[in-house]
Design an enzyme around this catalytic site. Structure first.
Site, PDB file in Angstrom:
ATOM      1  N   GLY A   1      12.808  57.087-116.002  1.00  0.00           N
ATOM      2  CA  GLY A   1      13.756  56.590-116.983  1.00  0.00           C
ATOM      3  C   GLY A   1      14.792  55.646-116.401  1.00  0.00           C
ATOM      4  O   GLY A   1      14.518  54.843-115.502  1.00  0.00           O
ATOM      5  N   SER A   2      16.009  55.748-116.905  1.00  0.00           N
ATOM      6  CA  SER A   2      17.047  54.757-116.597  1.00  0.00           C
ATOM      7  C   SER A   2      17.561  54.793-115.161  1.00  0.00           C
ATOM      8  O   SER A   2      18.335  53.909-114.778  1.00  0.00           O
ATOM      9  CB  SER A   2      18.225  54.934-117.568  1.00  0.00           C
ATOM     10  OG  SER A   2      17.824  54.618-118.892  1.00  0.00           O
ATOM     11  N   THR A   3      17.150  55.769-114.362  1.00  0.00           N
ATOM     12  CA  THR A   3      17.511  55.695-112.941  1.00  0.00           C
ATOM     13  C   THR A   3      16.918  54.423-112.330  1.00  0.00           C
ATOM     14  O   THR A   3      17.468  53.874-111.371  1.00  0.00           O
ATOM     15  CB  THR A   3      16.992  56.920-112.161  1.00  0.00           C
ATOM     16  OG1 THR A   3      15.568  57.015-112.312  1.00  0.00           O
ATOM     17  CG2 THR A   3      17.641  58.198-112.655  1.00  0.00           C
TER      18      THR A   3
END
Length: 570
Positions: free
Chosen positions: A291-293
């Site tokens: 995801g957004s990591t």
């Protein structure tokens, strides 16, 4: 018994031979020599047949009854943590065997054994006790109470042998790191298997694995921190009703792993469920879309290549339409965003626009350069290989920029995160002690120190003003990036099933440690509450840092400004 019988036969034969030779010599004189030679040949032939038969019977015993009675389970070295705390050690235990040829009544023997070992396979055990085998195992690694109870039964032909058994004082605390052994004391998982692969198995095979000569194997893990991490994972799974959880604490300067846990796990002292699918080590043996990591890695790429700086602006006014796909923001601002705003608002649109400032091949090469696309190198045998599209088209580049389309291990994500914050050096993680000089000798400079400095600013800003606010621990200057990814089930993204993560460093102005926590399918803590990474995994990291920072030697700093400081973008 066989040896004594052979010696009696040999003595009798030698006596008979002497009498025959003397008698023939007296009655026939020189003519007896031929007869003597023939007689001796017959005796040697008989002895040869007997010896061959004994050897054959010996092999039959091995095939029918299992290991020979002289077999001894090999010793293993202790495994200890970085402070010398024992994680795995050998203890002596009794194993039960039988000599079927000495069993007077198999029915009675089995009936008595079942009073102590009721789970014995009745038919199989009876057939083995009735066989002609010289030796069979009945039960390995008895408890002292079981041994005492069986001794009191007084069954002829039943005995005990002392063997080595592996004991793990911490139980499941570090199960996925330490691993486990099989009934013969051979490493089959974790660092136990690594130790075997480094030469212990060869020593054991040659009989040279003597306990007193085996030095303890020291790990980089700190048992105190490991206990904290596992405890926080148990709390988080219960609090957020998740099906699984994991976390790692990594030294950003050396690559040493201080703690790593994945739940559900198992007890290596009783690993009956260790091979169940849901108990795999999710941190290194499972691959997930993080995801957004990944937005942090995409921003670092643009900053590194000079296609953006901290003052650059990207249009996130409206969704991006690609064929049948629409890229939207979760909480869109509907306006042009600066680079820091793209990061703290976790804008999919802004990140995609930034990714497109380089070609898809450049994007792919950068992600490979920072260690996200190749199998990670470390001592633990259970390490999965990341997955990616065979060809990166525009749609792939855009979705991968914000963490969809590439699946990698959480530990690998932590390793790449360390490179973003530690001055730009990619250091493969290790479960063995390593100092900074040793780490630097093999480190790869994957981004410029100036780029790393900008990433530290962005990570800190996100904890101050963005989705990472719940991770703040006063005095420890925490910075991080959240990731909330929809899970893929049967090839489709499923709304409501999430894999949440929070990647953090502290103290982020000069990072010493990286902490990554993940939750698999978390649910709202209470009805009406959200279940995003900013609500749950940030809190997990907060608790891990708050409880372990002092043990790691990080002193809180309340005397200096802890706000994110802008760096030069020139």
């Amino acid at each position: 018994m066989i040896g004594r019988w052979r010696r009696r036969k040999e003595t009798s034969a030698e006596t008979s031979e002497r009498i025959v030779v003397e008698g023939i010599a007296k009655s026939t004189g020189g003519r007896a020599r031929t007869r003597i030679i023939m007689t001796m040949a017959v005796f040697f032939a008989v002895y040869g047949v007997i010896a061959g038969r004994l050897a054959y019977l010996g092999f039959q015993e091995l095939e029918q009854g299992g290991p020979a009675p002289s077999r001894v389970t090999a010793s293993r070295p202790d495994i200890v943590d970085r402070n010398g705390e024992v994680l795995a050690t050998d203890i002596n235990t009794a194993s039960l065997f039988a000599e079927p040829r000495r069993i007077v009544d198999a029915d009675e023997a089995l009936e008595k054994l079942l009073t102590v070992l009721p789970d014995l396979n009745i038919e199989q055990t009876y057939n083995r006790l009735e066989s002609d085998a010289g030796f069979i195992w009945l039960r390995r690694q008895l408890s002292p109470r079981q041994q005492q109870a069986i001794m009191q039964l007084g069954i002829p032909g039943i005995g005990f042998r002392t063997e080595k058994r592996r004991f793990y004082p911490g139980g499941p605390t570090a199960a996925h790191i330490v691993g486990l052994v099989n009934v013969d004391n051979k490493g089959i998982a974790g660092m136990e298997k690594y130790v075997d692969d480094q030469g212990l198995a060869d020593l054991q095979a040659s009989g040279l694995a003597v306990a007193r000569d085996l030095e303890p194997v020291r790990l980089s893990m700190d048992l105190r921190v490991q206990h904290i991490v596992r405890d926080e994972l148990e709390r988080a799974m219960e609090r957020y009703h998740a099906i699984a959880a994991g976390a790692v604490v990594l030294n950003a300067r050396t690559g040493e792993i201080l703690a790593m846990a994945s739940l559900p796990d198992f007890d290596p002292n009783n690993p009956f469920n260790a091979h169940e699918k849901d108990r795999l080590n999710r941190m290194s043996a499972g691959v997930y879309e993080m995801g957004s990591t990944f937005k942090g890695f995409t921003l670092a790429m643009a900053l590194e290549k000079g296609t953006a700086n901290l003052n650059s602006r990207f249009d996130a006014t409206r969704p991006i339409q690609i064929a049948r796909h629409t890229i939207r923001d979760f909480h869109g601002k509907g306006r042009v965003l600066t680079v820091p705003e793209v990061f703290i608002y976790s804008s999919n649109i802004g990140t995609a626009r930034m990714a497109e400032t380089v070609s898809a091949e450049e994007h792919r090469a950068f992600f490979r350069q920072i260690g996200l696309l190749d199998r990670m190198t470390t001592e633990l045998p259970e390490v999965a290989r990341p997955t990616e599209p065979s060809e990166w088209k525009r749609i792939h580049q855009i979705t991968i920029s914000f963490g969809h389309g590439v699946a990698t291990t959480p530990l690998q994500t932590a390793m790449a995160g360390a490179a973003m914050l530690n001055g730009g050096k990619l250091i493969q993680p290790t479960f063995l002690p390593r100092n900074e000089a040793q780490a630097q000798a093999s480190a790869l400079q994957v981004i410029k120190p100036q780029t790393s400095e900008m990433m530290r600013y962005l990570f800190r800003l996100n904890v101050e003003k963005g989705s990472g606010r719940r991770a703040e621990v006063p005095g420890y200057f925490v910075g991080g990036k959240t990731g909330t990814a929809e899970k893929v089930v049967n090839g489709r993204y499923v709304s409501g099933k999430r894999f949440n993560a929070f990647l953090a460093g502290f103290p982020v102005n000069d990072p010493e440690y990286i902490v990554l926590a993940v939750l698999d399918e978390p649910q709202p803590e209470k009805p009406g509450m959200g279940a995003t990474a900013g609500i749950n995994t940030t809190q997990m990291v907060n608790s891990i840092i708050r409880r372990s920072a002092a043990l790691l030697g990080v002193k809180p700093d309340f005397g200096h400004e802890s706000d994110a400081l802008l760096v030069s973008t020139r």
